[in-house]
Every structure is written in structure tokens, then in C-alpha cells.
Enzyme design. Sequence first.
Site, PDB file in Angstrom:
ATOM      1  N   SER A 224      19.598  29.619  57.116  1.00  0.00           N
ATOM      2  CA  SER A 224      19.896  29.675  55.683  1.00  0.00           C
ATOM      3  C   SER A 224      19.976  28.319  55.009  1.00  0.00           C
ATOM      4  O   SER A 224      19.815  28.235  53.795  1.00  0.00           O
ATOM      5  CB  SER A 224      21.194  30.452  55.443  1.00  0.00           C
ATOM      6  OG  SER A 224      22.249  29.882  56.162  1.00  0.00           O
ATOM      7  N   HIS A 282      24.809  25.340  53.488  1.00  0.00           N
ATOM      8  CA  HIS A 282      24.270  26.090  52.346  1.00  0.00           C
ATOM      9  C   HIS A 282      24.161  25.185  51.117  1.00  0.00           C
ATOM     10  O   HIS A 282      23.129  25.157  50.435  1.00  0.00           O
ATOM     11  CB  HIS A 282      25.185  27.268  52.012  1.00  0.00           C
ATOM     12  CG  HIS A 282      25.110  28.379  52.998  1.00  0.00           C
ATOM     13  ND1 HIS A 282      25.721  29.589  52.787  1.00  0.00           N
ATOM     14  CD2 HIS A 282      24.508  28.481  54.215  1.00  0.00           C
ATOM     15  CE1 HIS A 282      25.495  30.394  53.803  1.00  0.00           C
ATOM     16  NE2 HIS A 282      24.763  29.731  54.698  1.00  0.00           N
TER      17      HIS A 282
END
Length: 328
Positions: A224, A282
Site C-alpha cells: 500500500s 501510507h
Amino acid sequence: FRRAPQKIKPQSPDQGMGSKPYQNKLFPPVEELVSYTSSSSPKRLVKPFFFTVGFTGCAFGSAAIWQYESLKSKVQNYFGDVQADWMDKFRPQKQGNLRKQVNKWWNSLSDGQRTVTGIIAANIFVFCLWRIPTMQRIMATYFTSTPASRILCAPMLLSTFSHFSFFHMAVNMYVLWSFSSSIVSFWGREQFMAVYLSAGVFSTYVSYVSKMVTGRFDPSLGASGAIMTVLAAVCTKMPETKLAIVFLPMITFTAGNALKAIIAMDTAGLVLGWTFFDHAAHLGGALLGVWYATYGHELIWKNREPLVKAWHEMRTRSSGRRGGEGSQ
């Protein structure tokens, strides 16, 4: 998501994993870590920093050469392909039904979907390796990332292809597949691959820095960080595009608002110390995507001409020497 598997403290090198197969279906096993004193030293960030810079440079340099070679190959093979297509009309067709179906499916994909197919296949392969009990020590060492690990640099890349939970992998690969067509149409497959791989390493480095600052050395894994870069870049370039949550298609919002919400949530998670996800990775990936879509493409990719020119001249000299040797 880029998941932070377990909240742990660094331990002595002789306190490694046991030999029993790991039973937890959500989180991977943890490999042995260096001592707390050693892992807290800022010097441990120096080597990963140079690895990040060096890997990023190699990724973009390789992508520029790859694009040059691809274009050159297309030009050289153009007339050959035309002749081959003409000859195929007079040849008997031997393709089976399965092969025809596979070719039809492949040709129906966009350039972006074809590009990320290899990335998805690599993630599935690594996911399968996690299921092999005898591989788990190796997987925990090289496919999870933490600045407290004995191995610092290789996991920065390998952990971005690593998922222990099927749901974790499925969500990440779905998001990558969904945004692949848009981002590859903007950048082309070569630039996309350079950005994606570099983003994976960069987001892991941001995670390393955060863990050193907070003293939480939870190992992380997942794609991610790199996917956030792709998502943020698309949302930056097309902020008015309508998006929806896969399970709630009736709720729509603009890409620009989605990006703001993602950055706000990960910032809150980083400040408040939420540990289920690696919010630093992230956030690092998302900010990199915004920067690259706004400035990075102009500063980096559009200035690749000197490298491509040097490569062209080297290829020309090499071809000339081979030609000279062949005529003797």
C-alpha cells in the site's frame, strides 16, 4: 493497506522464532531483531537512506533505457510484423480454444492492466510462499520491514510484494488494478514501473524513520505504500473524478476529497499512535504521489535525455565495433 503485524520490542539475537509452523491467519511471524540499544541508533537509517537514493536512481535510469529499447524495437520490427501478418493469412491456424480465449482476454486488457498483471502475479507468489512452514523464517527476515531487523535494505523492496493475509492482498491488488489504466495512460509503463518500485522503497524508508522516532519497531509488510503513490498521483491529476467504495457503490465522492481524507486519516493515525496500519508508509507514499504528479515528472522524467543519449552513443559504438570485427 500496509500492515504493521505485531507490536514488539527488539530482542537479543538468540531469541528467534521457534520451529513450529505459525498459526495466526492475520499476522506473519516475527524474525529475530537486534538489541534495543543498537536498533535505536540513528546510524541505522544511513544505509537505508543511500539504498533508497541509489535504488530510485537505478529504477528511473533503467526505465529510461527500457523505453528507448522498446521504441527502437518497435521501429525495427514494424515492417517485419506487416510481412508476418500477411503470411499468416496463408498459414493454417493451430490455436486451441483455450489459447484463443487467453489471447482474447489479454488483448481486451488496457495497457495499465497488462502492466500490473506481473506485479499482481509476484504478490500472489509471495503470498503462497508464506503458506510454506519451512519458508517462514526466510519470509520474516526478508519480506517484512523494520529498522530493528538484522537485514535493512532488501526488505525495503521485498516487503512491498508481501502479504500474509489474503484479504490484505486482495484489497491492495484490487485498488492497484482499478487505478492502473489511468496512471499508465499518463506515464507509460516504463515510468509507471520506476515510480511504483521507487515509491515502495521510499515509503518503507519513511516508515523506518517514524519507527525510530516513536520507538515502535513493529515489522510491516504490504504494497500500500507504493499503491498510495499511484492513487495520490491519479487523484492529483484528476481531482474531479467520481470515486466510490467497492462495497458501497451508492456513495460517491471526488478524487480530490478522497485524497484529502486519506492524508488526514494517516496523519491522525501517525500522531495518535495507531498501530494496526503503517500510517507513516501510507502518508509517505501519498505525499510522494502528490509531489511526483505535480513536480517530479517535470524534474526527473523529462530530464532523462542525457542518459538516453549516452546509452544511444554507447550502443552505436558497440554496434560499430561488432560490424568492424565481422568484416575482418
